[in-house]
Design an enzyme around this catalytic site. Sequence first.
Site, PDB file in Angstrom:
ATOM      1  N   TYR A 146     -12.354 -15.385   2.723  1.00 25.18           N
ATOM      2  CA  TYR A 146     -11.002 -15.103   3.220  1.00 25.18           C
ATOM      3  C   TYR A 146     -11.045 -14.740   4.711  1.00 25.18           C
ATOM      4  O   TYR A 146     -10.356 -15.340   5.531  1.00 25.18           O
ATOM      5  CB  TYR A 146     -10.406 -13.957   2.416  1.00 25.18           C
ATOM      6  CG  TYR A 146      -8.973 -13.618   2.768  1.00 25.18           C
ATOM      7  CD1 TYR A 146      -7.933 -14.510   2.496  1.00 25.18           C
ATOM      8  CD2 TYR A 146      -8.650 -12.398   3.361  1.00 25.18           C
ATOM      9  CE1 TYR A 146      -6.614 -14.194   2.803  1.00 25.18           C
ATOM     10  CE2 TYR A 146      -7.334 -12.068   3.666  1.00 25.18           C
ATOM     11  CZ  TYR A 146      -6.322 -12.970   3.386  1.00 25.18           C
ATOM     12  OH  TYR A 146      -5.009 -12.647   3.690  1.00 25.18           O
ATOM     13  N   PHE A 192      -1.405  -0.260  -9.253  1.00 22.97           N
ATOM     14  CA  PHE A 192      -1.072   1.145  -9.521  1.00 22.97           C
ATOM     15  C   PHE A 192       0.308   1.262 -10.186  1.00 22.97           C
ATOM     16  O   PHE A 192       0.498   2.040 -11.127  1.00 22.97           O
ATOM     17  CB  PHE A 192      -1.074   1.964  -8.221  1.00 22.97           C
ATOM     18  CG  PHE A 192      -2.425   2.112  -7.560  1.00 22.97           C
ATOM     19  CD1 PHE A 192      -3.603   1.804  -8.233  1.00 22.97           C
ATOM     20  CD2 PHE A 192      -2.523   2.585  -6.242  1.00 22.97           C
ATOM     21  CE1 PHE A 192      -4.851   1.958  -7.613  1.00 22.97           C
ATOM     22  CE2 PHE A 192      -3.762   2.734  -5.621  1.00 22.97           C
ATOM     23  CZ  PHE A 192      -4.921   2.418  -6.298  1.00 22.97           C
ATOM     24  N   THR A 211      -8.726   4.272   3.625  1.00 14.28           N
ATOM     25  CA  THR A 211      -7.300   4.274   3.964  1.00 14.28           C
ATOM     26  C   THR A 211      -6.744   2.860   4.122  1.00 14.28           C
ATOM     27  O   THR A 211      -7.471   1.919   4.425  1.00 14.28           O
ATOM     28  CB  THR A 211      -7.028   5.028   5.279  1.00 14.28           C
ATOM     29  OG1 THR A 211      -7.590   4.274   6.375  1.00 14.28           O
ATOM     30  CG2 THR A 211      -7.599   6.428   5.252  1.00 14.28           C
ATOM     31  N   ASP A 272     -15.615  -3.284   1.046  1.00 13.56           N
ATOM     32  CA  ASP A 272     -14.225  -2.793   1.075  1.00 13.56           C
ATOM     33  C   ASP A 272     -14.035  -2.009   2.383  1.00 13.56           C
ATOM     34  O   ASP A 272     -14.763  -1.032   2.628  1.00 13.56           O
ATOM     35  CB  ASP A 272     -14.047  -1.862  -0.133  1.00 13.56           C
ATOM     36  CG  ASP A 272     -12.608  -1.448  -0.378  1.00 13.56           C
ATOM     37  OD1 ASP A 272     -11.704  -2.274  -0.183  1.00 13.56           O
ATOM     38  OD2 ASP A 272     -12.406  -0.285  -0.784  1.00 13.56           O
ATOM     39  N   PRO A 273     -13.090  -2.397   3.250  1.00 17.05           N
ATOM     40  CA  PRO A 273     -12.944  -1.674   4.520  1.00 17.05           C
ATOM     41  C   PRO A 273     -12.644  -0.188   4.323  1.00 17.05           C
ATOM     42  O   PRO A 273     -11.890   0.196   3.432  1.00 17.05           O
ATOM     43  CB  PRO A 273     -11.779  -2.399   5.206  1.00 17.05           C
ATOM     44  CG  PRO A 273     -11.783  -3.775   4.616  1.00 17.05           C
ATOM     45  CD  PRO A 273     -12.210  -3.575   3.182  1.00 17.05           C
TER      46      PRO A 273
HETATM   47  P1  NAD Z   1       0.651 -15.242  -2.272  1.00 21.91           P
HETATM   48  O1  NAD Z   1      -0.586 -15.617  -3.003  1.00 21.91           O
HETATM   49  O2  NAD Z   1       1.769 -14.626  -3.033  1.00 21.91           O
HETATM   50  O3  NAD Z   1       1.240 -16.496  -1.508  1.00 21.91           O
HETATM   51  C1  NAD Z   1       0.441 -17.530  -1.008  1.00 21.91           C
HETATM   52  C2  NAD Z   1       1.084 -18.845  -1.405  1.00 21.91           C
HETATM   53  O4  NAD Z   1       0.299 -19.937  -0.878  1.00 21.91           O
HETATM   54  C3  NAD Z   1       1.135 -19.044  -2.913  1.00 21.91           C
HETATM   55  O5  NAD Z   1       2.445 -19.395  -3.311  1.00 21.91           O
HETATM   56  C4  NAD Z   1       0.151 -20.165  -3.179  1.00 21.91           C
HETATM   57  O6  NAD Z   1       0.460 -20.916  -4.316  1.00 21.91           O
HETATM   58  C5  NAD Z   1       0.232 -20.944  -1.875  1.00 21.91           C
HETATM   59  N1  NAD Z   1      -0.928 -21.782  -1.607  1.00 21.91           N
HETATM   60  C6  NAD Z   1      -2.242 -21.437  -1.664  1.00 21.91           C
HETATM   61  N2  NAD Z   1      -3.018 -22.508  -1.378  1.00 21.91           N
HETATM   62  C7  NAD Z   1      -2.172 -23.542  -1.133  1.00 21.91           C
HETATM   63  C8  NAD Z   1      -2.368 -24.905  -0.790  1.00 21.91           C
HETATM   64  N3  NAD Z   1      -3.592 -25.425  -0.627  1.00 21.91           N
HETATM   65  N4  NAD Z   1      -1.286 -25.686  -0.624  1.00 21.91           N
HETATM   66  C9  NAD Z   1      -0.037 -25.190  -0.776  1.00 21.91           C
HETATM   67  N5  NAD Z   1       0.207 -23.903  -1.092  1.00 21.91           N
HETATM   68  C10 NAD Z   1      -0.856 -23.097  -1.275  1.00 21.91           C
HETATM   69  O7  NAD Z   1       0.198 -14.278  -1.081  1.00 21.91           O
HETATM   70  P2  NAD Z   1       1.061 -13.500   0.011  1.00 21.91           P
HETATM   71  O8  NAD Z   1       0.731 -12.072  -0.117  1.00 21.91           O
HETATM   72  O9  NAD Z   1       2.463 -13.924  -0.039  1.00 21.91           O
HETATM   73  O10 NAD Z   1       0.388 -14.014   1.352  1.00 21.91           O
HETATM   74  C11 NAD Z   1       0.998 -15.032   2.128  1.00 21.91           C
HETATM   75  C12 NAD Z   1       0.204 -15.243   3.414  1.00 21.91           C
HETATM   76  O11 NAD Z   1       0.205 -14.037   4.183  1.00 21.91           O
HETATM   77  C13 NAD Z   1      -1.258 -15.614   3.184  1.00 21.91           C
HETATM   78  O12 NAD Z   1      -1.639 -16.557   4.162  1.00 21.91           O
HETATM   79  C14 NAD Z   1      -1.981 -14.315   3.394  1.00 21.91           C
HETATM   80  O13 NAD Z   1      -3.298 -14.518   3.826  1.00 21.91           O
HETATM   81  C15 NAD Z   1      -1.124 -13.657   4.454  1.00 21.91           C
HETATM   82  N6  NAD Z   1      -1.259 -12.188   4.436  1.00 21.91           N
HETATM   83  C16 NAD Z   1      -0.653 -11.467   3.436  1.00 21.91           C
HETATM   84  C17 NAD Z   1      -0.818 -10.085   3.422  1.00 21.91           C
HETATM   85  C18 NAD Z   1      -0.162  -9.218   2.381  1.00 21.91           C
HETATM   86  O14 NAD Z   1      -0.369  -7.997   2.386  1.00 21.91           O
HETATM   87  N7  NAD Z   1       0.656  -9.749   1.488  1.00 21.91           N
HETATM   88  C19 NAD Z   1      -1.607  -9.456   4.402  1.00 21.91           C
HETATM   89  C20 NAD Z   1      -2.213 -10.253   5.371  1.00 21.91           C
HETATM   90  C21 NAD Z   1      -2.012 -11.615   5.391  1.00 21.91           C
HETATM   91  N1  UDP Z   2      -7.966  -0.519  -4.872  1.00 25.32           N
HETATM   92  C1  UDP Z   2      -8.106   0.473  -5.837  1.00 25.32           C
HETATM   93  N2  UDP Z   2      -7.772   0.183  -7.120  1.00 25.32           N
HETATM   94  C2  UDP Z   2      -7.291  -1.022  -7.500  1.00 25.32           C
HETATM   95  C3  UDP Z   2      -7.110  -2.024  -6.514  1.00 25.32           C
HETATM   96  C4  UDP Z   2      -7.477  -1.742  -5.206  1.00 25.32           C
HETATM   97  O1  UDP Z   2      -8.528   1.598  -5.528  1.00 25.32           O
HETATM   98  O2  UDP Z   2      -6.994  -1.212  -8.704  1.00 25.32           O
HETATM   99  C5  UDP Z   2      -8.377  -0.187  -3.508  1.00 25.32           C
HETATM  100  C6  UDP Z   2      -9.311  -1.217  -2.861  1.00 25.32           C
HETATM  101  O3  UDP Z   2     -10.656  -0.941  -3.217  1.00 25.32           O
HETATM  102  C7  UDP Z   2      -9.042  -0.971  -1.398  1.00 25.32           C
HETATM  103  C8  UDP Z   2      -7.554  -0.618  -1.380  1.00 25.32           C
HETATM  104  O4  UDP Z   2      -7.221  -0.201  -2.698  1.00 25.32           O
HETATM  105  O5  UDP Z   2      -9.796   0.129  -0.934  1.00 25.32           O
HETATM  106  C9  UDP Z   2      -6.646  -1.767  -0.988  1.00 25.32           C
HETATM  107  O6  UDP Z   2      -6.988  -2.875  -1.797  1.00 25.32           O
HETATM  108  P1  UDP Z   2      -6.106  -4.187  -1.860  1.00 25.32           P
HETATM  109  O7  UDP Z   2      -6.789  -5.126  -2.802  1.00 25.32           O
HETATM  110  O8  UDP Z   2      -4.683  -3.834  -2.122  1.00 25.32           O
HETATM  111  O9  UDP Z   2      -6.118  -4.749  -0.377  1.00 25.32           O
HETATM  112  P2  UDP Z   2      -7.268  -4.958   0.724  1.00 25.32           P
HETATM  113  O10 UDP Z   2      -8.574  -4.466   0.206  1.00 25.32           O
HETATM  114  O11 UDP Z   2      -7.255  -6.420   0.950  1.00 25.32           O
HETATM  115  O12 UDP Z   2      -6.784  -4.161   1.858  1.00 25.32           O
END
Ligand code: NAD
Ligand code: UDP
Length: 316
Positions: A146, A192, A211, A272-273
């Site tokens: 990722y 959660f 955090t 895990d960050p």
């Molecule tokens: P999500 O999984 O709900 O949405 C991603 C969508 O992309 C899904 O609908 C999936 O089916 C589609 N997808 C995946 N591979 C595909 C492909 N090859 N062709 C067409 N569609 C495809 O996730 P999200 O949380 O909505 O994230 C959306 C975007 O934002 C992602 O790029 C993610 O990396 C980025 N992002 C999200 C967060 C967050 O906290 N939600 C944080 C950082 C970045």
């Molecule tokens: N986390 C947790 N319990 C869970 C899922 C996630 O304690 O059931 C922790 C995870 O280890 C991380 C934080 O929550 O420290 C955020 O995780 P998440 O998967 O939401 O996002 P990301 O790691 O991508 O920031």
Amino acid sequence: MTRIAVTGGGGFLGSHLCDRLLNDGAEVFCIDNFATGRAENVRHLFGHPAFHLIHHDVTRFTHVKGPLTAVLHFASPASPVDYSRLPIETLKVGSTGTMNGLGLARAKGARFVLASTSETYGDPKVHPQPETYWGNVNPVGPRSMYDEAKRFAEAVTMAYRHHHDVNTGIARIFNTYGLRMRPDDGRAIPTFISQALRGEPITVSGDGSQTRSVCYVDDLVEGVMRLLWSDLPGPVNIGNPTELSILDTAELVRTVCRSDSPITFVARPVDDPTARQPDISLAKERLGWEPKVDIHDGLMRTVSWFAAQVAPRWAA
Ligand code: NAD
Ligand code: UDP
């Protein structure tokens, strides 16, 4: 007419972007293969005259007939559970998928906005994280499919900008939560909430002192809209700077859910960050953007929606 393609438009963030763009009067082309998204996220838009759902994998040649104003490239698995189970797909959509989105934007003379991530900072050694920080990412670790896909996506976006004159913008999105997250996507907040509503133990990893700084989806959408309609190349952090430990987050979720679930400590994932908090000075200065929804309010809205999904008796 403003015509916008949203890759990943059937996902959590993408579906909220489709809603907002349609509300603002745009014609929307939602392109998704539903690898991690759900048709339910956009079902309410079926039949809307300006909404088009294109079931398509963006790692294949991607085309939309007619002019486009912008391409929002949000397609990618996003939760650690999803991208660990789909490692090659994640790398393909971040690389080939991003190039196809850029190629589409180039062909149409459209602005291209990349959904990048705070994961480009890895386990950060600078806190809070400004855009100028280059990060601390393990290129061969369990999150690398990722993190490196997104770092590549940023690099190829800059290459198209400089080499092909594509109008590009990069958003580094920090943890965002809200309605339409899958209860089983493994991310902390949906997990959660589901556990608290069902009265099951809440699984905090490690000692919970790590955090995160979580942003409500409506604030994120506003930030992405401002980036879309600006000419800022970024990268620009879009996130809420309010930092909380994961244990405090779990306790807050339990309170909002009025739950008596116990908290149980489980193994902390590798790499895990330890901490994450956006420095949003650039977004404030160049986009006039900052989040408005505090975590208590955002969680109340999210829990009400989840209750109807996972614990209808709670909602009643
Ligand atoms: P999500 O999984 O709900 O949405 C991603 C969508 O992309 C899904 O609908 C999936 O089916 C589609 N997808 C995946 N591979 C595909 C492909 N090859 N062709 C067409 N569609 C495809 O996730 P999200 O949380 O909505 O994230 C959306 C975007 O934002 C992602 O790029 C993610 O990396 C980025 N992002 C999200 C967060 C967050 O906290 N939600 C944080 C950082 C970045
Ligand atoms: N986390 C947790 N319990 C869970 C899922 C996630 O304690 O059931 C922790 C995870 O280890 C991380 C934080 O929550 O420290 C955020 O995780 P998440 O998967 O939401 O996002 P990301 O790691 O991508 O920031």
